[in-house]
Design a protein around this motif. Structure first.
Motif, mmCIF file in Angstrom:
data_model
loop_
_atom_site.group_PDB
_atom_site.id
_atom_site.type_symbol
_atom_site.label_atom_id
_atom_site.label_comp_id
_atom_site.label_asym_id
_atom_site.label_seq_id
_atom_site.Cartn_x
_atom_site.Cartn_y
_atom_site.Cartn_z
ATOM 1 N N VAL A 1 0.945 -1.062 -0.072
ATOM 2 C CA VAL A 1 0.170 0.026 0.162
ATOM 3 C C VAL A 1 1.036 1.240 0.098
ATOM 4 C CG1 VAL A 1 -1.732 1.469 1.401
ATOM 5 C CG2 VAL A 1 -2.186 -1.071 0.932
ATOM 6 N N TYR A 2 1.826 1.187 0.914
ATOM 7 C CA TYR A 2 2.705 2.437 1.162
ATOM 8 C C TYR A 2 3.358 2.467 -0.278
ATOM 9 C CZ TYR A 2 2.787 2.743 5.891
ATOM 10 O OH TYR A 2 2.287 2.801 7.598
ATOM 11 N N ALA A 3 4.020 1.477 -1.034
ATOM 12 C CA ALA A 3 4.648 1.697 -2.468
ATOM 13 C C ALA A 3 3.577 2.406 -3.357
ATOM 14 C CB ALA A 3 5.089 0.194 -2.882
ATOM 15 N N SER A 4 2.292 1.839 -3.272
ATOM 16 C CA SER A 4 1.611 2.213 -4.401
ATOM 17 C C SER A 4 1.106 3.760 -4.165
ATOM 18 C CB SER A 4 0.172 1.235 -4.348
ATOM 19 O OG SER A 4 -0.488 1.528 -3.291
ATOM 20 N N GLU A 5 1.058 4.260 -3.039
ATOM 21 C CA GLU A 5 0.599 5.666 -2.795
ATOM 22 C C GLU A 5 1.668 6.773 -3.352
ATOM 23 O OE1 GLU A 5 -2.133 5.189 1.390
ATOM 24 O OE2 GLU A 5 0.252 5.338 1.285
ATOM 25 N N PHE A 6 2.866 6.246 -3.771
ATOM 26 C CA PHE A 6 3.755 7.393 -4.092
ATOM 27 C C PHE A 6 3.265 7.779 -5.385
ATOM 28 C CE2 PHE A 6 6.387 5.056 -1.028
ATOM 29 C CZ PHE A 6 7.076 6.592 -0.575
ATOM 30 N N SER A 7 2.548 7.106 -6.382
ATOM 31 C CA SER A 7 2.190 7.493 -7.731
ATOM 32 C C SER A 7 1.421 8.886 -7.622
ATOM 33 C CB SER A 7 1.468 6.501 -8.318
ATOM 34 O OG SER A 7 0.331 6.146 -7.684
ATOM 35 N N GLU A 8 0.414 8.892 -6.504
ATOM 36 C CA GLU A 8 -0.318 10.052 -6.236
ATOM 37 C C GLU A 8 0.446 11.139 -5.617
ATOM 38 O OE1 GLU A 8 -3.971 9.726 -4.370
ATOM 39 O OE2 GLU A 8 -4.926 8.658 -5.710
ATOM 40 N N MET A 9 1.526 10.692 -4.567
ATOM 41 C CA MET A 9 2.261 11.741 -4.150
ATOM 42 C C MET A 9 2.936 12.529 -5.054
ATOM 43 S SD MET A 9 3.804 9.968 -0.788
ATOM 44 C CE MET A 9 2.497 8.879 0.338
ATOM 45 N N PHE A 10 3.674 11.926 -5.985
ATOM 46 C CA PHE A 10 4.422 12.665 -7.177
ATOM 47 C C PHE A 10 3.523 13.682 -7.936
ATOM 48 C CE2 PHE A 10 6.858 8.406 -7.278
ATOM 49 C CZ PHE A 10 7.876 9.005 -6.349
ATOM 50 N N GLU A 11 2.280 13.397 -7.968
ATOM 51 C CA GLU A 11 1.525 14.137 -9.004
ATOM 52 C C GLU A 11 0.909 15.194 -7.783
ATOM 53 O OE1 GLU A 11 -2.006 12.248 -9.926
ATOM 54 O OE2 GLU A 11 -0.922 10.807 -11.382
ATOM 55 N N ASP A 12 0.933 15.000 -6.786
ATOM 56 C CA ASP A 12 0.314 16.259 -5.625
ATOM 57 C C ASP A 12 1.274 17.085 -5.451
ATOM 58 O OD1 ASP A 12 -1.781 14.674 -5.381
ATOM 59 O OD2 ASP A 12 -1.647 14.055 -3.427
ATOM 60 N N ALA A 13 2.723 16.782 -5.640
ATOM 61 C CA ALA A 13 3.926 17.363 -5.245
ATOM 62 C C ALA A 13 3.898 18.655 -6.018
ATOM 63 C CB ALA A 13 5.236 16.676 -5.435
ATOM 64 N N PHE B 1 -6.370 -4.630 -2.542
ATOM 65 C CA PHE B 1 -5.391 -4.963 -3.709
ATOM 66 C C PHE B 1 -5.668 -4.235 -5.012
ATOM 67 C CE2 PHE B 1 -4.130 -8.775 -0.806
ATOM 68 C CZ PHE B 1 -2.689 -8.531 -1.114
ATOM 69 N N ALA B 2 -7.287 -4.165 -5.260
ATOM 70 C CA ALA B 2 -7.417 -3.129 -6.289
ATOM 71 C C ALA B 2 -6.600 -1.853 -6.375
ATOM 72 C CB ALA B 2 -8.903 -3.305 -6.539
ATOM 73 N N GLY B 3 -6.674 -1.248 -4.962
ATOM 74 C CA GLY B 3 -6.038 -0.062 -5.016
ATOM 75 C C GLY B 3 -4.768 -0.206 -4.944
ATOM 76 N N ILE B 4 -3.928 -1.113 -4.524
ATOM 77 C CA ILE B 4 -2.477 -1.260 -4.588
ATOM 78 C C ILE B 4 -1.983 -1.576 -6.152
ATOM 79 C CG2 ILE B 4 -0.660 -3.159 -4.092
ATOM 80 C CD1 ILE B 4 -2.110 -3.638 -1.631
ATOM 81 N N LEU B 5 -2.698 -2.422 -6.889
ATOM 82 C CA LEU B 5 -2.355 -2.535 -8.421
ATOM 83 C C LEU B 5 -2.514 -1.087 -9.137
ATOM 84 C CD1 LEU B 5 -3.486 -6.117 -8.742
ATOM 85 C CD2 LEU B 5 -1.124 -5.566 -8.647
ATOM 86 N N ASN B 6 -3.635 -0.638 -8.705
ATOM 87 C CA ASN B 6 -3.797 0.472 -9.599
ATOM 88 C C ASN B 6 -2.917 1.654 -9.246
ATOM 89 O OD1 ASN B 6 -6.074 2.224 -10.868
ATOM 90 N ND2 ASN B 6 -5.827 3.227 -9.160
ATOM 91 N N GLY B 7 -2.590 1.754 -7.928
ATOM 92 C CA GLY B 7 -1.499 2.759 -7.682
ATOM 93 C C GLY B 7 -0.326 2.614 -8.209
ATOM 94 N N MET B 8 0.029 1.409 -8.420
ATOM 95 C CA MET B 8 1.233 1.157 -9.212
ATOM 96 C C MET B 8 1.232 1.089 -10.639
ATOM 97 S SD MET B 8 2.258 -2.272 -6.718
ATOM 98 C CE MET B 8 2.695 -2.154 -4.922
ATOM 99 N N GLY B 9 -0.124 1.143 -11.192
ATOM 100 C CA GLY B 9 0.106 1.556 -12.842
ATOM 101 C C GLY B 9 -0.628 0.334 -13.772
ATOM 102 N N VAL C 1 -9.181 -0.554 7.228
ATOM 103 C CA VAL C 1 -9.088 -1.167 5.976
ATOM 104 C C VAL C 1 -8.144 -0.291 5.059
ATOM 105 C CG1 VAL C 1 -10.687 -2.118 4.321
ATOM 106 C CG2 VAL C 1 -11.357 -1.963 6.172
ATOM 107 N N PHE C 2 -7.231 -0.822 4.473
ATOM 108 C CA PHE C 2 -6.410 -0.077 3.553
ATOM 109 C C PHE C 2 -6.685 0.041 2.230
ATOM 110 C CE2 PHE C 2 -4.216 -1.233 7.698
ATOM 111 C CZ PHE C 2 -3.884 -0.054 8.112
ATOM 112 N N THR C 3 -7.926 0.186 1.860
ATOM 113 C CA THR C 3 -8.373 0.821 0.619
ATOM 114 C C THR C 3 -7.795 2.135 0.367
ATOM 115 O OG1 THR C 3 -10.446 1.554 1.908
ATOM 116 C CG2 THR C 3 -10.489 -0.555 0.513
#
Length: 451
Positions: free
Chosen positions: A55-67, A183-191, A343-345
């Motif tokens: 989950v942590y790994a997948s969240e970086f994609s949004e963090m880069f955009e937000d920056a 897991f839907a969120g994890i995979l989606n965040g990773m691209g 729940v780490f959605t």
């Protein structure tokens, strides 16, 4: 009086079994623990811990955009699945060694093999060795359930996803529970291009309906093709490296990975419990009383294998209560009421107590609800909203439930859970000074009921 080889024989070294074995051994009891796979069980090896890292790994994609909204220029980014998996494996190896060290340090004897029950006081290892034990504790957990579908050999489960050698490009997640949604969120965040099927009308059954709707809407906004009232029709067929299927609406799809997250079943198959006379339920769960004891006086069970509340901290609490009951002569029943849950959605859920629908079916209530754009998202230019919700008894003013959706909801609900567990009233929430500026201050500043 019979002389047993062990005072306690624990089958399963997950979170519950390890805690019970360690605490029992600390009393001076002679304890054995058998584990056929790896120490740490579902949570540490193939559940909560590796999932949260992903989950942590997948969240970086949004963090880069937000920056960018905050003045940062981030260069070209890319994600390497193999690097994450290797780092995750290294951390799990470290944790597993700690679990084993703690058990051994407490004086427990460990057997790295499968054990089965052969009687009320006897167990047998896969090596053929047999031992007697005054008390046997079953802590074998559960496993993912895959329905009997044509082509099921082509799907993976939550156990398998942690070991994929490459990132899925087009993935289907089947299921609507928290594991599927996480897991839907994890995979989606990773691209990964993610489609999710759920056969009923809305995901996250059992949660507050407003929470369910909020999370589903935000998941879709983040790019997940979430399809409710949708299920497979017919077979999954493999064509080269592609998986082909048709849904119940007649739509056709092609994926390279299909993840089934359609529930879990207790690990009691071929464990020998029936031979020992232990009563099992319809799903194979071990039936226990309030003290985790089976219908056979010398055999107890804790954790997911009992199918009570499938949460790691609950299994640990049950293990502690078992040791109090059996080794300290202090009959203790584990408390399953008002358990805070995260729940780490994406967005994250934190919840404790009753949802609106359940509470309304029991008494007259007031609902305090607010959906707002948190400060964190404003400069980033995001429309994602946070949800805060309190369920309050009209008669007693006690807060019956707290529901949070958004960033750090899991961290917040741990603390809100203390207040709810203590029976705090809405007026006591209101009397608490807000911490400003935070999202959590909404919990103590909602003055008028929304319904």
């Amino acid at each position: 009086m019979m002389d047993y080889d062990f005072d306690l024989f624990v089958i399963g070294a997950g979170s519950g079994g390890v805690r019970a074995g360690r605490l029992a051994a600390a009393t001076g009891a002679k304890v054995a623990v058998a584990e056929e796979y790896r120490y740490g069980g579902t949570c540490v090896i193939r559940g909560c811990v590796p999932k949260k890292l992903m989950v942590y790994a997948s969240e970086f994609s949004e963090m880069f955009e937000d920056a960018a909204g905050y003045g940062w220029t981030v260069g070209e980014t890319s994600f390497d699945w193999a690097t994450l998996i290797a780092a995750k494996d290294k951390e799990l190896e470290r944790l597993e060694k700690i679990y084993a060290k703690n058990l051994g340090g407490a004086g427990a004897q460990m057997f790295d093999t499968r054990a089965t029950v052969t009687g009320p006081h006897s167990v047998k290892l896969a090596s053929g060795e047999e031992f007697s034990a005054k008390t046997i504790l079953i802590a074998t957990g559960g496993r993912p359930f895959v329905p009997n579908i044509d082509g099921s050999e082509h799907v993976i489960t939550s156990n398998d996803i942690f070991h994929l050698t490459s990132q899925p490009k087009r993935a289907l997640v089947v299921g609507g529970g928290y594991i599927a949604c996480e897991f839907a969120g994890i995979l989606n965040g990773m691209g990964t291009q993610v489609t999710q099927f759920y056969r009923s009308e809305q995901i996250l059954r059992g949660f507050d309906n407003e929470v369910r709707d909020h999370v589903a809407n935000e998941m879709r906004a983040k790019g997940i093709d979430l399809r409710v009232n949708t299920d497979l029709a017919g077979a999954i067929t493999k064509v080269g490296n592609e998986l082909h299927l048709t849904d119940n609406n007649g739509d056709k799809y092609v994926f390279d990975t299909i993840l089934y997250a359609t529930g879990r079943v207790p690990n009691t198959d071929n464990l020998g419990l029936e031979t020992a006379g232990v009563e099992l339920g319809k799903k194979g769960e071990v039936i226990v009383d309030q003290y985790s004891r089976t219908n056979v006086d010398s055999i107890y069970a804790i954790g997911d294998v009992t199918d009570r509340v499938q949460l790691t901290p609950v299994a640990i609490r049950e293990g502690v209560a078992f040791v109090e009951t059996v080794f300290h002569d202090n009959p203790t029943s584990p408390d399953h009421e008002l358990i805070p849950t995260a729940v780490f959605t994406q967005p994250e859920i934190g919840t404790v107590g009753m949802g609106e629908e359940e509470a309304r079916s029991k008494e007259e209530i007031e609902v305090y609800s607010a959906a707002f754009r948190p400060m964190k998202h404003i400069l980033a230019g995001k429309d994602e909203k946070m949800l805060m919700k309190l369920i309050v008894s009209k008669a007693t003013r006690v807060v019956l439930g707290v529901h949070i959706v958004g960033h750090a909801a899991g961290e917040m609900i741990q603390l809100a859970g203390i207040a709810v567990k203590m029976g705090a009233t809405k007026e006591q929430f209101d009397a608490t000074v807000a911490v400003h500026p935070t999202a959590a201050e909404e919990l103590v500043t909602m003055k008028s009921p929304t319904r």
